[in-house]
Design a protein around this motif. Structure first.
Motif, mmCIF file in Angstrom:
data_model
loop_
_atom_site.group_PDB
_atom_site.id
_atom_site.type_symbol
_atom_site.label_atom_id
_atom_site.label_comp_id
_atom_site.label_asym_id
_atom_site.label_seq_id
_atom_site.Cartn_x
_atom_site.Cartn_y
_atom_site.Cartn_z
ATOM 1 N N ARG A 41 0.998 -1.161 0.034
ATOM 2 C CA ARG A 41 0.110 -0.013 0.157
ATOM 3 C C ARG A 41 0.826 1.281 0.203
ATOM 4 N N LEU A 42 1.972 1.219 0.766
ATOM 5 C CA LEU A 42 2.926 2.176 0.851
ATOM 6 C C LEU A 42 3.542 2.559 -0.523
ATOM 7 N N LEU A 43 3.827 1.438 -1.291
ATOM 8 C CA LEU A 43 4.803 1.422 -2.519
ATOM 9 C C LEU A 43 4.288 2.676 -3.555
ATOM 10 N N ILE A 44 3.055 2.928 -3.802
ATOM 11 C CA ILE A 44 2.446 3.942 -4.588
ATOM 12 C C ILE A 44 2.894 5.340 -3.998
ATOM 13 N N TYR A 45 3.007 5.637 -2.785
ATOM 14 C CA TYR A 45 3.402 6.727 -2.427
ATOM 15 C C TYR A 45 4.931 6.959 -2.583
ATOM 16 N N PHE A 63 11.746 8.119 5.340
ATOM 17 C CA PHE A 63 10.755 7.236 5.414
ATOM 18 C C PHE A 63 9.363 7.996 5.934
ATOM 19 N N SER A 64 9.779 8.771 6.758
ATOM 20 C CA SER A 64 8.600 9.859 7.396
ATOM 21 C C SER A 64 7.946 10.626 6.354
ATOM 22 N N ASP A 65 8.716 11.070 5.224
ATOM 23 C CA ASP A 65 8.223 11.557 4.203
ATOM 24 C C ASP A 65 7.003 10.870 3.329
ATOM 25 N N ILE A 66 7.296 9.588 3.074
ATOM 26 C CA ILE A 66 6.131 8.567 2.746
ATOM 27 C C ILE A 66 5.175 8.696 3.596
ATOM 28 N N ILE A 67 5.089 8.793 4.818
ATOM 29 C CA ILE A 67 4.105 8.377 5.786
ATOM 30 C C ILE A 67 3.056 9.858 5.741
ATOM 31 N N GLY A 273 -1.542 22.114 2.875
ATOM 32 C CA GLY A 273 -0.585 21.985 4.186
ATOM 33 C C GLY A 273 0.235 20.770 4.147
ATOM 34 N N CYS A 274 0.200 19.973 2.855
ATOM 35 C CA CYS A 274 0.930 18.712 2.758
ATOM 36 C C CYS A 274 1.995 19.426 1.682
ATOM 37 N N ARG A 275 3.637 19.549 2.326
ATOM 38 C CA ARG A 275 4.531 19.871 1.387
ATOM 39 C C ARG A 275 4.862 19.026 0.049
ATOM 40 N N HIS A 276 4.410 17.739 0.160
ATOM 41 C CA HIS A 276 4.631 16.591 -0.673
ATOM 42 C C HIS A 276 3.727 16.574 -1.843
ATOM 43 N N VAL A 277 2.722 17.469 -1.590
ATOM 44 C CA VAL A 277 1.435 17.229 -2.563
ATOM 45 C C VAL A 277 1.624 18.424 -3.659
ATOM 46 N N GLN A 278 1.424 18.041 -4.908
ATOM 47 C CA GLN A 278 1.250 19.149 -5.835
ATOM 48 C C GLN A 278 -0.126 19.049 -6.414
#
Length: 295
Positions: A41-45, A63-67, A273-278
């Motif tokens: 499930r985490l692989l896609i992220y 790893f915390s970036d993925i979470i 609010g999420c720095r990893h989201v475009q």
């Protein structure tokens, strides 16, 4: 070709990720995440943080970036479900009250109120299964009806509509004759043709959420939402399989039915609010927060 991959324990999975350049900043937390969420499930992220050709992680990725990205998608799904719940309840109420007032509480049993015969028959089969005498032990309201009444053979619409899924409700609504669909426009504030497409598209989105499906960076290739003239730019054909138009439809419906929920403002805060989201990965156009549909 024979599939020969084997299941690996969490420490080996983490070692494999570390070998690809991922920083395991909290091994205990990372191990627990693999145990409770799952590597697959985490692989896609993870793909968001990897070089596509080599699958090595970008320098400095933790790893915390993925979470964090996974949690964003999870919170987005919960927020969408919260909005859908309100819209679904509104549709149940509109069908059971507005049309019952115009006709009678058992109008749904009369084929003359429907344009499409096959959906009518299918809906009757579903209604009998969910609310017929053999189902009376499933719900106290059904027990009450069949204990005290013998006719009509099925309960009033306000009981029946509470037992149907959103998917059945959306098809049920679409099968109604035009005057009956128009009775609900006062509740939602939009033309019935627009509402038919919105209920279908939101129902499909609900199923994606209910099965814990991904919303971030995914395509929704079924039941596209039509756009009212005032908000045409938010419903361009080029973006119709993106998440964004469905969220616009939800926000417009919620502004008319539950404006106190501030659902749109909550979505803005989450997306920004999420720095990893475009936001563009979900079809959000530049400056979307300033458009009339969100204000």
């Amino acid at each position: 070709m024979h599939y020969n991959k084997t299941a690996l324990p969490e420490p080996q999975l983490l070692m494999g990720l570390w070998n690809k350049g991922l920083r395991i900043d909290d091994p205990k937390s990372a191990t627990r995440a693999l145990e409770t969420i799952g590597y697959y499930r985490l692989l896609i992220y993870m793909r968001n943080f990897q070089v596509p050709t080599s699958k090595r992680f970008f320098v400095g990725t933790k790893f915390s970036d993925i979470i964090e990205l996974y949690d964003f998608d999870r919170h987005l799904r919960l927020l969408v479900l919260d909005g859908i719940e309100r819209i679904e309840v509104s549709l149940r109420a509109a069908l059971s009250s507005k049309i019952s007032i115009t006709h009678d509480p058992h109008w749904y049993m009369d084929v003359s109120h429907f344009d499409q015969h096959i959906p009518f028959v299918q809906s009757q089969q579903k209604i009998i299964f969910e609310t017929g005498p053999e189902s009376k032990t499933r719900w106290i309201a059904l027990q009450h009806y069949y204990t005290h009444y013998t006719t009509p053979p099925l309960p009033a619409s306000w009981t029946v509509m509470e037992r149907l899924t959103f998917g059945v409700l959306s098809r049920f609504y679409a099968a109604l004759k035009l005057p009956n669909r128009k009775l609900t426009e006062v509740v939602f504030g939009f033309d019935e043709k627009i509402l038919v497409s919105w209920f279908h598209s939101i129902s499909f989105l609900r199923n994606q959420c209910a099965h814990h499906g991904q919303l971030w960076n995914t395509k929704l290739n079924k039941f596209f939402a039509l756009g009212p003239n005032a908000y045409r730019q938010d419903f361009l054909n080029a973006n119709r399989n993106e998440l964004y138009p469905r969220l616009v439809a939800m926000n417009l419906l919620l502004k008319n039915t539950f404006p106190e929920s501030q659902w749109g403002e909550r979505l803005k805060g989450l997306v920004n609010g999420c720095r990893h989201v475009q936001p563009s990965s979900m079809g959000f156009p530049a400056g979307w927060e300033t458009r009339p549909s969100w204000n």
